[in-house]
Design an enzyme around this catalytic site. Structure first.
Site, PDB file in Angstrom:
ATOM      1  N   GLY A  29       0.874  -1.174   0.000  1.00 37.08           N
ATOM      2  CA  GLY A  29       0.000   0.000   0.000  1.00 37.08           C
ATOM      3  C   GLY A  29       0.905   1.216   0.000  1.00 37.08           C
ATOM      4  N   TYR A  88      -6.284  -6.287  -2.723  1.00 31.31           N
ATOM      5  CA  TYR A  88      -6.304  -6.058  -4.172  1.00 31.31           C
ATOM      6  C   TYR A  88      -5.634  -7.205  -4.904  1.00 31.31           C
ATOM      7  CZ  TYR A  88      -1.463  -4.205  -4.119  1.00 31.31           C
ATOM      8  OH  TYR A  88      -0.108  -4.032  -3.978  1.00 31.31           O
ATOM      9  N   TYR A 101      -9.859  -4.059  -6.722  1.00 36.99           N
ATOM     10  CA  TYR A 101      -9.764  -3.721  -5.286  1.00 36.99           C
ATOM     11  C   TYR A 101     -11.002  -4.150  -4.518  1.00 36.99           C
ATOM     12  CZ  TYR A 101      -5.869  -0.627  -6.454  1.00 36.99           C
ATOM     13  OH  TYR A 101      -4.670  -0.127  -6.884  1.00 36.99           O
ATOM     14  N   LYS A 225       8.058  14.434  -9.096  1.00 30.65           N
ATOM     15  CA  LYS A 225       8.612  13.278  -9.812  1.00 30.65           C
ATOM     16  C   LYS A 225       8.063  13.256 -11.231  1.00 30.65           C
ATOM     17  CE  LYS A 225       6.786  11.587  -6.264  1.00 30.65           C
ATOM     18  NZ  LYS A 225       5.957  10.749  -5.402  1.00 30.65           N
ATOM     19  N   GLY A 257       7.316   5.685  -7.298  1.00 29.99           N
ATOM     20  CA  GLY A 257       7.171   6.930  -6.549  1.00 29.99           C
ATOM     21  C   GLY A 257       7.287   6.719  -5.047  1.00 29.99           C
ATOM     22  N   ASP A 258       6.715   5.630  -4.540  1.00 26.76           N
ATOM     23  CA  ASP A 258       6.761   5.353  -3.096  1.00 26.76           C
ATOM     24  C   ASP A 258       8.201   5.135  -2.642  1.00 26.76           C
ATOM     25  OD1 ASP A 258       3.996   5.302  -3.352  1.00 26.76           O
ATOM     26  OD2 ASP A 258       3.895   3.122  -3.414  1.00 26.76           O
TER      27      ASP A 258
HETATM   28  P1  ADP Z   1       4.938   7.452  -9.675  1.00 23.35           P
HETATM   29  O1  ADP Z   1       5.282   6.003  -9.456  1.00 23.35           O
HETATM   30  O2  ADP Z   1       4.470   8.112  -8.412  1.00 23.35           O
HETATM   31  O3  ADP Z   1       4.068   7.723 -10.859  1.00 23.35           O
HETATM   32  P2  ADP Z   1       7.200   8.323 -11.263  1.00 23.35           P
HETATM   33  O4  ADP Z   1       6.724   7.479 -12.381  1.00 23.35           O
HETATM   34  O5  ADP Z   1       7.422   9.745 -11.542  1.00 23.35           O
HETATM   35  O6  ADP Z   1       6.314   8.208  -9.954  1.00 23.35           O
HETATM   36  O7  ADP Z   1       8.557   7.667 -10.759  1.00 23.35           O
HETATM   37  C1  ADP Z   1       9.164   7.980  -9.539  1.00 23.35           C
HETATM   38  C2  ADP Z   1      10.659   7.950  -9.700  1.00 23.35           C
HETATM   39  O8  ADP Z   1      11.064   6.668 -10.206  1.00 23.35           O
HETATM   40  C3  ADP Z   1      11.173   8.964 -10.704  1.00 23.35           C
HETATM   41  O9  ADP Z   1      11.422  10.196 -10.079  1.00 23.35           O
HETATM   42  C4  ADP Z   1      12.439   8.298 -11.210  1.00 23.35           C
HETATM   43  O10 ADP Z   1      13.501   8.572 -10.326  1.00 23.35           O
HETATM   44  C5  ADP Z   1      12.101   6.810 -11.136  1.00 23.35           C
HETATM   45  N1  ADP Z   1      11.642   6.300 -12.441  1.00 23.35           N
HETATM   46  C6  ADP Z   1      10.390   6.057 -12.842  1.00 23.35           C
HETATM   47  N2  ADP Z   1      10.367   5.569 -14.118  1.00 23.35           N
HETATM   48  C7  ADP Z   1      11.665   5.500 -14.520  1.00 23.35           C
HETATM   49  C8  ADP Z   1      12.334   5.056 -15.714  1.00 23.35           C
HETATM   50  N3  ADP Z   1      11.658   4.597 -16.776  1.00 23.35           N
HETATM   51  N4  ADP Z   1      13.676   5.143 -15.738  1.00 23.35           N
HETATM   52  C9  ADP Z   1      14.390   5.581 -14.680  1.00 23.35           C
HETATM   53  N5  ADP Z   1      13.824   5.998 -13.523  1.00 23.35           N
HETATM   54  C10 ADP Z   1      12.480   5.974 -13.438  1.00 23.35           C
END
Ligand code: ADP
Length: 307
Positions: A29, A88, A101, A225, A257-258
């Site tokens: 979660g 989920y 969910y 992010k 993101g987490d």
């Molecule tokens: P969320 O999961 O909250 O949507 P993001 O997709 O922006 O967040 O991803 C969070 C972090 O994970 C990014 O800031 C980056 O550092 C890393 N990240 C996500 N996707 C990639 C990728 N394809 N290549 C490299 N790093 C990634």
């Protein structure tokens, strides 16, 4: 010098496909995942606690035992008679993952009913983390109770950290989501949104617009992010872009993101340097998306930062 980190929200039972029609059980979660990564990255003089509510069934017991085994404190967790945890299921069809969910009546929805316990947990902590999903699962009164305690914590100088984690399906209406997320940001010191969500649901034309909106609500720092495009840190001093770490093969973006948030906070709480924290956290997130599942074992994260 160490301290106390508290994460507030809902951990669910996760069922994933294990082949031949079998399902594998796990626990995850958003706010729990961040607690997991903060704990993995913080030194041992920091404690990490999870604040939620569970039921009195065997699955709730198992979830608490899982948290305790992971080194995450559960002493503030409420137990509610007759309730069960949310659940989920990860569906897999032609390589595409979708989620089903069962969380409408989960115990965690009652986490803010005991306001005294919430205050006690927040008062005992230096850093308090919550998300838009935490707010989305609560009743109107629950949101008010939680936000008033968080506003109090912010006024006392504690670090209050919020990931808006916008999930329109969890909200009664988009208006309610917009208004409550904005209240969440007002109660926070640091906001950590994902740009694609903010663009889609708040209509932000740029990362700068996201930073401006949350700073105007009262967040001193905003860390946006943006997947492979990296992260932008916005403070009164201006904006700084930190590149993402290159990933050869993205295996599973669950928890990107987490895990970024957990790694960022672990480093930031020690160095107070947001740029160093973001550089550290992009490595953690890169490692996490190179593996299956929301929770990557702490041993596997070490190589992410040793290089
Ligand atoms: P969320 O999961 O909250 O949507 P993001 O997709 O922006 O967040 O991803 C969070 C972090 O994970 C990014 O800031 C980056 O550092 C890393 N990240 C996500 N996707 C990639 C990728 N394809 N290549 C490299 N790093 C990634």
């Amino acid at each position: 010098m160490g301290g106390r980190f508290l994460s507030i929200g809902e951990c669910m039972v996760e069922l994933s496909q294990a082949g031949n029609g079998l399902l594998r059980k796990g626990f995850a979660g958003d706010t729990f995942n961040t607690a997991w990564y903060a704990h993995a990255c913080l030194p041992s003089d920091w404690s990490v606690d999870y604040f939620t509510a569970v039921g009195d069934d065997p699955m709730s017991e198992e979830m608490l035992a899982f948290m305790a085994d992971a080194g995450i404190g559960t002493s503030y967790v409420r137990r509610i008679r007759g309730r069960t945890p949310g659940l989920y299921l990860i569906n897999l069809k032609d390589g595409e993952r979708t989620f089903s969910y069962w969380r409408d009546s989960s115990a965690a929805r009652q986490l803010a009913v005991d306001a005294d316990r919430l205050r006690e947990a927040i008062e005992a902590s230096d850093v308090i983390y919550f998300s838009g999903i935490t707010l989305a699962i609560l009743s109107h009164d629950g949101v008010e109770t939680l936000l008033s305690e968080l506003r109090r914590a912010k006024a006392l100088g504690k670090l209050v950290v919020f990931d808006p984690n916008l999930r329109p399906r969890l909200w009664q209406s988009l208006d309610t989501m917009h208004a409550t997320i904005s209240e969440g940001a007002r109660a926070s010191t640091l906001v950590m949104p994902s740009f694609d969500d903010e663009a889609a649901h708040f209509g932000d034309p740029s990362i700068s617009a996201t930073i401006r909106r949350y700073r105007q609500l009262g967040a001193a720092m905003v860390v946006v992010k943006d997947g492979p495009n990296g992260v932008t840190i916005g403070t009164a001093a201006g904006e700084t872009l930190v590149d993402a770490e290159a990933v050869q093969t993205v295996v599973d973006t669950t928890s990107a993101g987490d895990s970024f948030n957990g790694g960022f906070l672990a480093e930031y709480l020690q160095s107070k340097d947001p740029i160093a924290a973001a550089r550290f956290a992009v490595k953690i997130a890169a490692r996490v998306i190179s593996e299956h599942g929301a929770l990557v074992a702490p041993e596997k994260l070490v190589t992410a930062t040793a290089e």
